[in-house]
Design a protein around this motif. Structure first.
Motif, mmCIF file in Angstrom:
data_model
loop_
_atom_site.group_PDB
_atom_site.id
_atom_site.type_symbol
_atom_site.label_atom_id
_atom_site.label_comp_id
_atom_site.label_asym_id
_atom_site.label_seq_id
_atom_site.Cartn_x
_atom_site.Cartn_y
_atom_site.Cartn_z
ATOM 1 N N ALA A 1 0.922 -1.229 -0.060
ATOM 2 C CA ALA A 1 -0.156 0.037 -0.007
ATOM 3 C C ALA A 1 0.758 1.165 -0.002
ATOM 4 C CB ALA A 1 -0.823 -0.264 1.190
ATOM 5 N N LEU A 2 0.311 2.395 -0.040
ATOM 6 C CA LEU A 2 1.011 3.707 -0.063
ATOM 7 C C LEU A 2 1.220 4.188 1.432
ATOM 8 C CD1 LEU A 2 2.392 5.685 -1.927
ATOM 9 C CD2 LEU A 2 -0.147 6.930 -1.874
ATOM 10 N N ILE A 3 2.443 4.529 1.801
ATOM 11 C CA ILE A 3 2.480 4.940 3.408
ATOM 12 C C ILE A 3 2.974 6.459 3.100
ATOM 13 C CG2 ILE A 3 4.322 4.799 5.242
ATOM 14 C CD1 ILE A 3 4.837 1.858 3.850
ATOM 15 N N LEU A 4 2.096 7.157 3.862
ATOM 16 C CA LEU A 4 2.141 8.586 3.726
ATOM 17 C C LEU A 4 2.077 9.360 5.167
ATOM 18 C CD1 LEU A 4 -0.956 9.334 1.458
ATOM 19 C CD2 LEU A 4 1.180 9.605 0.836
ATOM 20 N N HIS A 5 2.902 10.464 5.135
ATOM 21 C CA HIS A 5 2.677 11.227 6.315
ATOM 22 C C HIS A 5 1.395 11.870 6.246
ATOM 23 C CE1 HIS A 5 3.211 15.014 8.791
ATOM 24 N NE2 HIS A 5 4.233 14.412 9.374
ATOM 25 N N LYS A 6 0.734 12.187 7.424
ATOM 26 C CA LYS A 6 -0.496 12.405 7.414
ATOM 27 C C LYS A 6 -0.912 13.820 6.924
ATOM 28 C CE LYS A 6 -2.681 9.721 11.265
ATOM 29 N NZ LYS A 6 -3.025 9.684 12.664
ATOM 30 N N PHE B 1 4.946 13.845 -8.208
ATOM 31 C CA PHE B 1 4.923 12.778 -7.045
ATOM 32 C C PHE B 1 6.117 12.048 -6.616
ATOM 33 C CE2 PHE B 1 3.461 9.214 -4.087
ATOM 34 C CZ PHE B 1 2.720 9.978 -3.352
ATOM 35 N N ARG B 2 6.671 12.194 -5.338
ATOM 36 C CA ARG B 2 8.090 11.755 -5.059
ATOM 37 C C ARG B 2 7.806 10.472 -4.252
ATOM 38 N NH1 ARG B 2 10.083 16.600 -1.825
ATOM 39 N NH2 ARG B 2 7.800 16.284 -1.267
ATOM 40 N N LEU B 3 7.887 9.201 -4.949
ATOM 41 C CA LEU B 3 7.912 7.941 -4.254
ATOM 42 C C LEU B 3 8.986 7.061 -4.128
ATOM 43 C CD1 LEU B 3 5.340 5.806 -3.645
ATOM 44 C CD2 LEU B 3 5.707 4.931 -5.694
ATOM 45 N N GLY B 4 9.129 6.513 -2.938
ATOM 46 C CA GLY B 4 10.261 5.503 -2.567
ATOM 47 C C GLY B 4 9.911 4.035 -2.644
ATOM 48 N N TYR C 1 14.236 6.588 5.234
ATOM 49 C CA TYR C 1 13.048 6.742 4.199
ATOM 50 C C TYR C 1 11.779 7.057 5.039
ATOM 51 C CZ TYR C 1 16.325 4.835 0.998
ATOM 52 O OH TYR C 1 17.588 4.652 0.454
ATOM 53 N N PHE C 2 11.559 6.602 6.070
ATOM 54 C CA PHE C 2 10.636 7.345 6.932
ATOM 55 C C PHE C 2 10.967 8.803 7.285
ATOM 56 C CE2 PHE C 2 9.591 2.747 7.354
ATOM 57 C CZ PHE C 2 8.199 2.801 7.168
ATOM 58 N N LYS C 3 12.145 9.005 7.584
ATOM 59 C CA LYS C 3 12.540 10.432 8.016
ATOM 60 C C LYS C 3 12.452 11.458 6.693
ATOM 61 C CE LYS C 3 16.050 8.997 11.458
ATOM 62 N NZ LYS C 3 17.378 8.904 11.943
ATOM 63 N N LEU D 1 8.705 12.472 6.903
ATOM 64 C CA LEU D 1 8.354 13.351 7.667
ATOM 65 C C LEU D 1 9.071 14.745 7.482
ATOM 66 C CD1 LEU D 1 9.304 11.371 11.037
ATOM 67 C CD2 LEU D 1 6.984 11.732 9.693
ATOM 68 N N LEU D 2 10.214 14.644 6.724
ATOM 69 C CA LEU D 2 11.054 16.067 6.205
ATOM 70 C C LEU D 2 10.494 16.542 5.021
ATOM 71 C CD1 LEU D 2 14.675 15.033 7.483
ATOM 72 C CD2 LEU D 2 13.132 16.691 8.579
ATOM 73 N N ASP D 3 9.477 15.805 4.353
ATOM 74 C CA ASP D 3 9.099 16.321 3.115
ATOM 75 C C ASP D 3 10.054 16.069 1.693
ATOM 76 O OD1 ASP D 3 6.729 17.215 1.383
ATOM 77 O OD2 ASP D 3 7.125 19.225 1.620
ATOM 78 N N ARG D 4 10.826 15.289 2.084
ATOM 79 C CA ARG D 4 11.795 14.906 0.903
ATOM 80 C C ARG D 4 11.158 13.942 0.232
ATOM 81 N NH1 ARG D 4 17.200 15.026 4.550
ATOM 82 N NH2 ARG D 4 17.334 17.366 4.968
#
Length: 275
Positions: A99-104, A127-130, A166-168, A171-174
């Protein structure tokens, strides 16, 4: 007069992999993976066997299965190739697909949709996807990714797991999103203390492929394995509806996915019975 020899119990060696939160083998949450809990529930109800646990890689798992050793595992997907050397139980686990993991904070920009299409996201070059280059996300999603593999804004990392960095970046909007399993995302986020900051959205491409959500217990394709699987099937019919069994996996989902998961669990997963 000599005493009769005690009858030795038959044994089962349960093959496991170190893949949290399926199995959690280290840290404060050790033993709380959904595979840990389901395995313990099964072992408690198979008292006529002596139980052992072995952690090893999947290649060795399959070597031992093919040899017909007295080994079993929890949570393998059924394929035609595996059916040639394994007996499968009825579904033992219902596991949500990638699924797609997003910052809220990103939800507003995505109009707070409950599901999204990976193809439409990748068609948007902004859209920047990892994603990982070393894992499969299933045939449908892999085909979509292949179409956009060389587009800008795609961050490709090595390894099967999503690392903390990658989670960081989320959070940092990278990064705008990560592709991964909902349970692994919540496990990693909990380890980092950011679980309440993430949300996981199902993808339209795999939302209705419920067969791909279901894993089974397996034993070798011989008479011994057939007997053990028959016993496991009877136990699964009894314990899959219980609160503890359901919570084993639900504990690793975010609130956004629980209603869909519970509907599929009740309507599809519990409807499967031994033939």
């Amino acid at each position: 007069m000599p005493l009769p020899l005690a009858h030795a119990k038959d044994s089962i060696t349960w093959m496991e992999v170190n893949m949290p939160p399926h199995f959690i083998q280290n840290g404060a949450l050790r033993g709380q993976g959904y595979g840990d809990i389901v395995g313990e529930l099964l072992r408690q109800r198979l008292p006529n066997y002596e139980h052992h646990r072995m952690t090893t890689n999947v290649v060795r798992h399959f070597d031992m299965f093919r040899r017909g050793d007295k080994v079993c595992a929890i949570g393998l997907y059924r394929t035609s190739e595996r059916e040639s050397f394994l007996h499968f139980s009825i579904p033992s686990l219902l596991v949500m697909p990638p699924a797609l993991i997003l910052h809220k904070g990103r939800l507003e920009n995505l109009t707070a949709q409950k599901t999204l299409s990976l193809k439409s996201l990748l068609a948007n070059s902004e859209f920047r996807l990892g994603i990982s280059k070393d894992r499969s996300y299933g045939t449908t999603l892999d085909a979509v990714i292949a179409q956009y593999r060389h587009r800008s804004g795609l961050t490709v990392f090595s390894g099967q797991e999503i690392g903390e960095n990658y989670f960081k970046m989320l959070l940092l909007d990278r990064l705008d999103g990560l592709l991964g399993l909902p349970d692994e995302a919540m496990f990693r986020a909990e380890q980092m203390g950011i679980r309440d900051q993430l949300v996981v959205l199902p993808l339209e491409e795999n939302r209705d492929d419920y067969k791909g959500w279901q894993c089974a217990a397996v034993c070798p394709k011989n008479a011994w394995g057939q007997e053990v699987i028959a016993r496991i099937n009877a136990i699964l019919v009894e314990i899959r509806p219980t609160p503890r069994y359901r919570r084993a996996y639900e504990r690793w989902l975010d609130a956004n996915n629980l209603p869909l998961y519970r509907r599929v669990y009740d309507e599809i997963f519990l409807a499967t019975k031994p033939q």
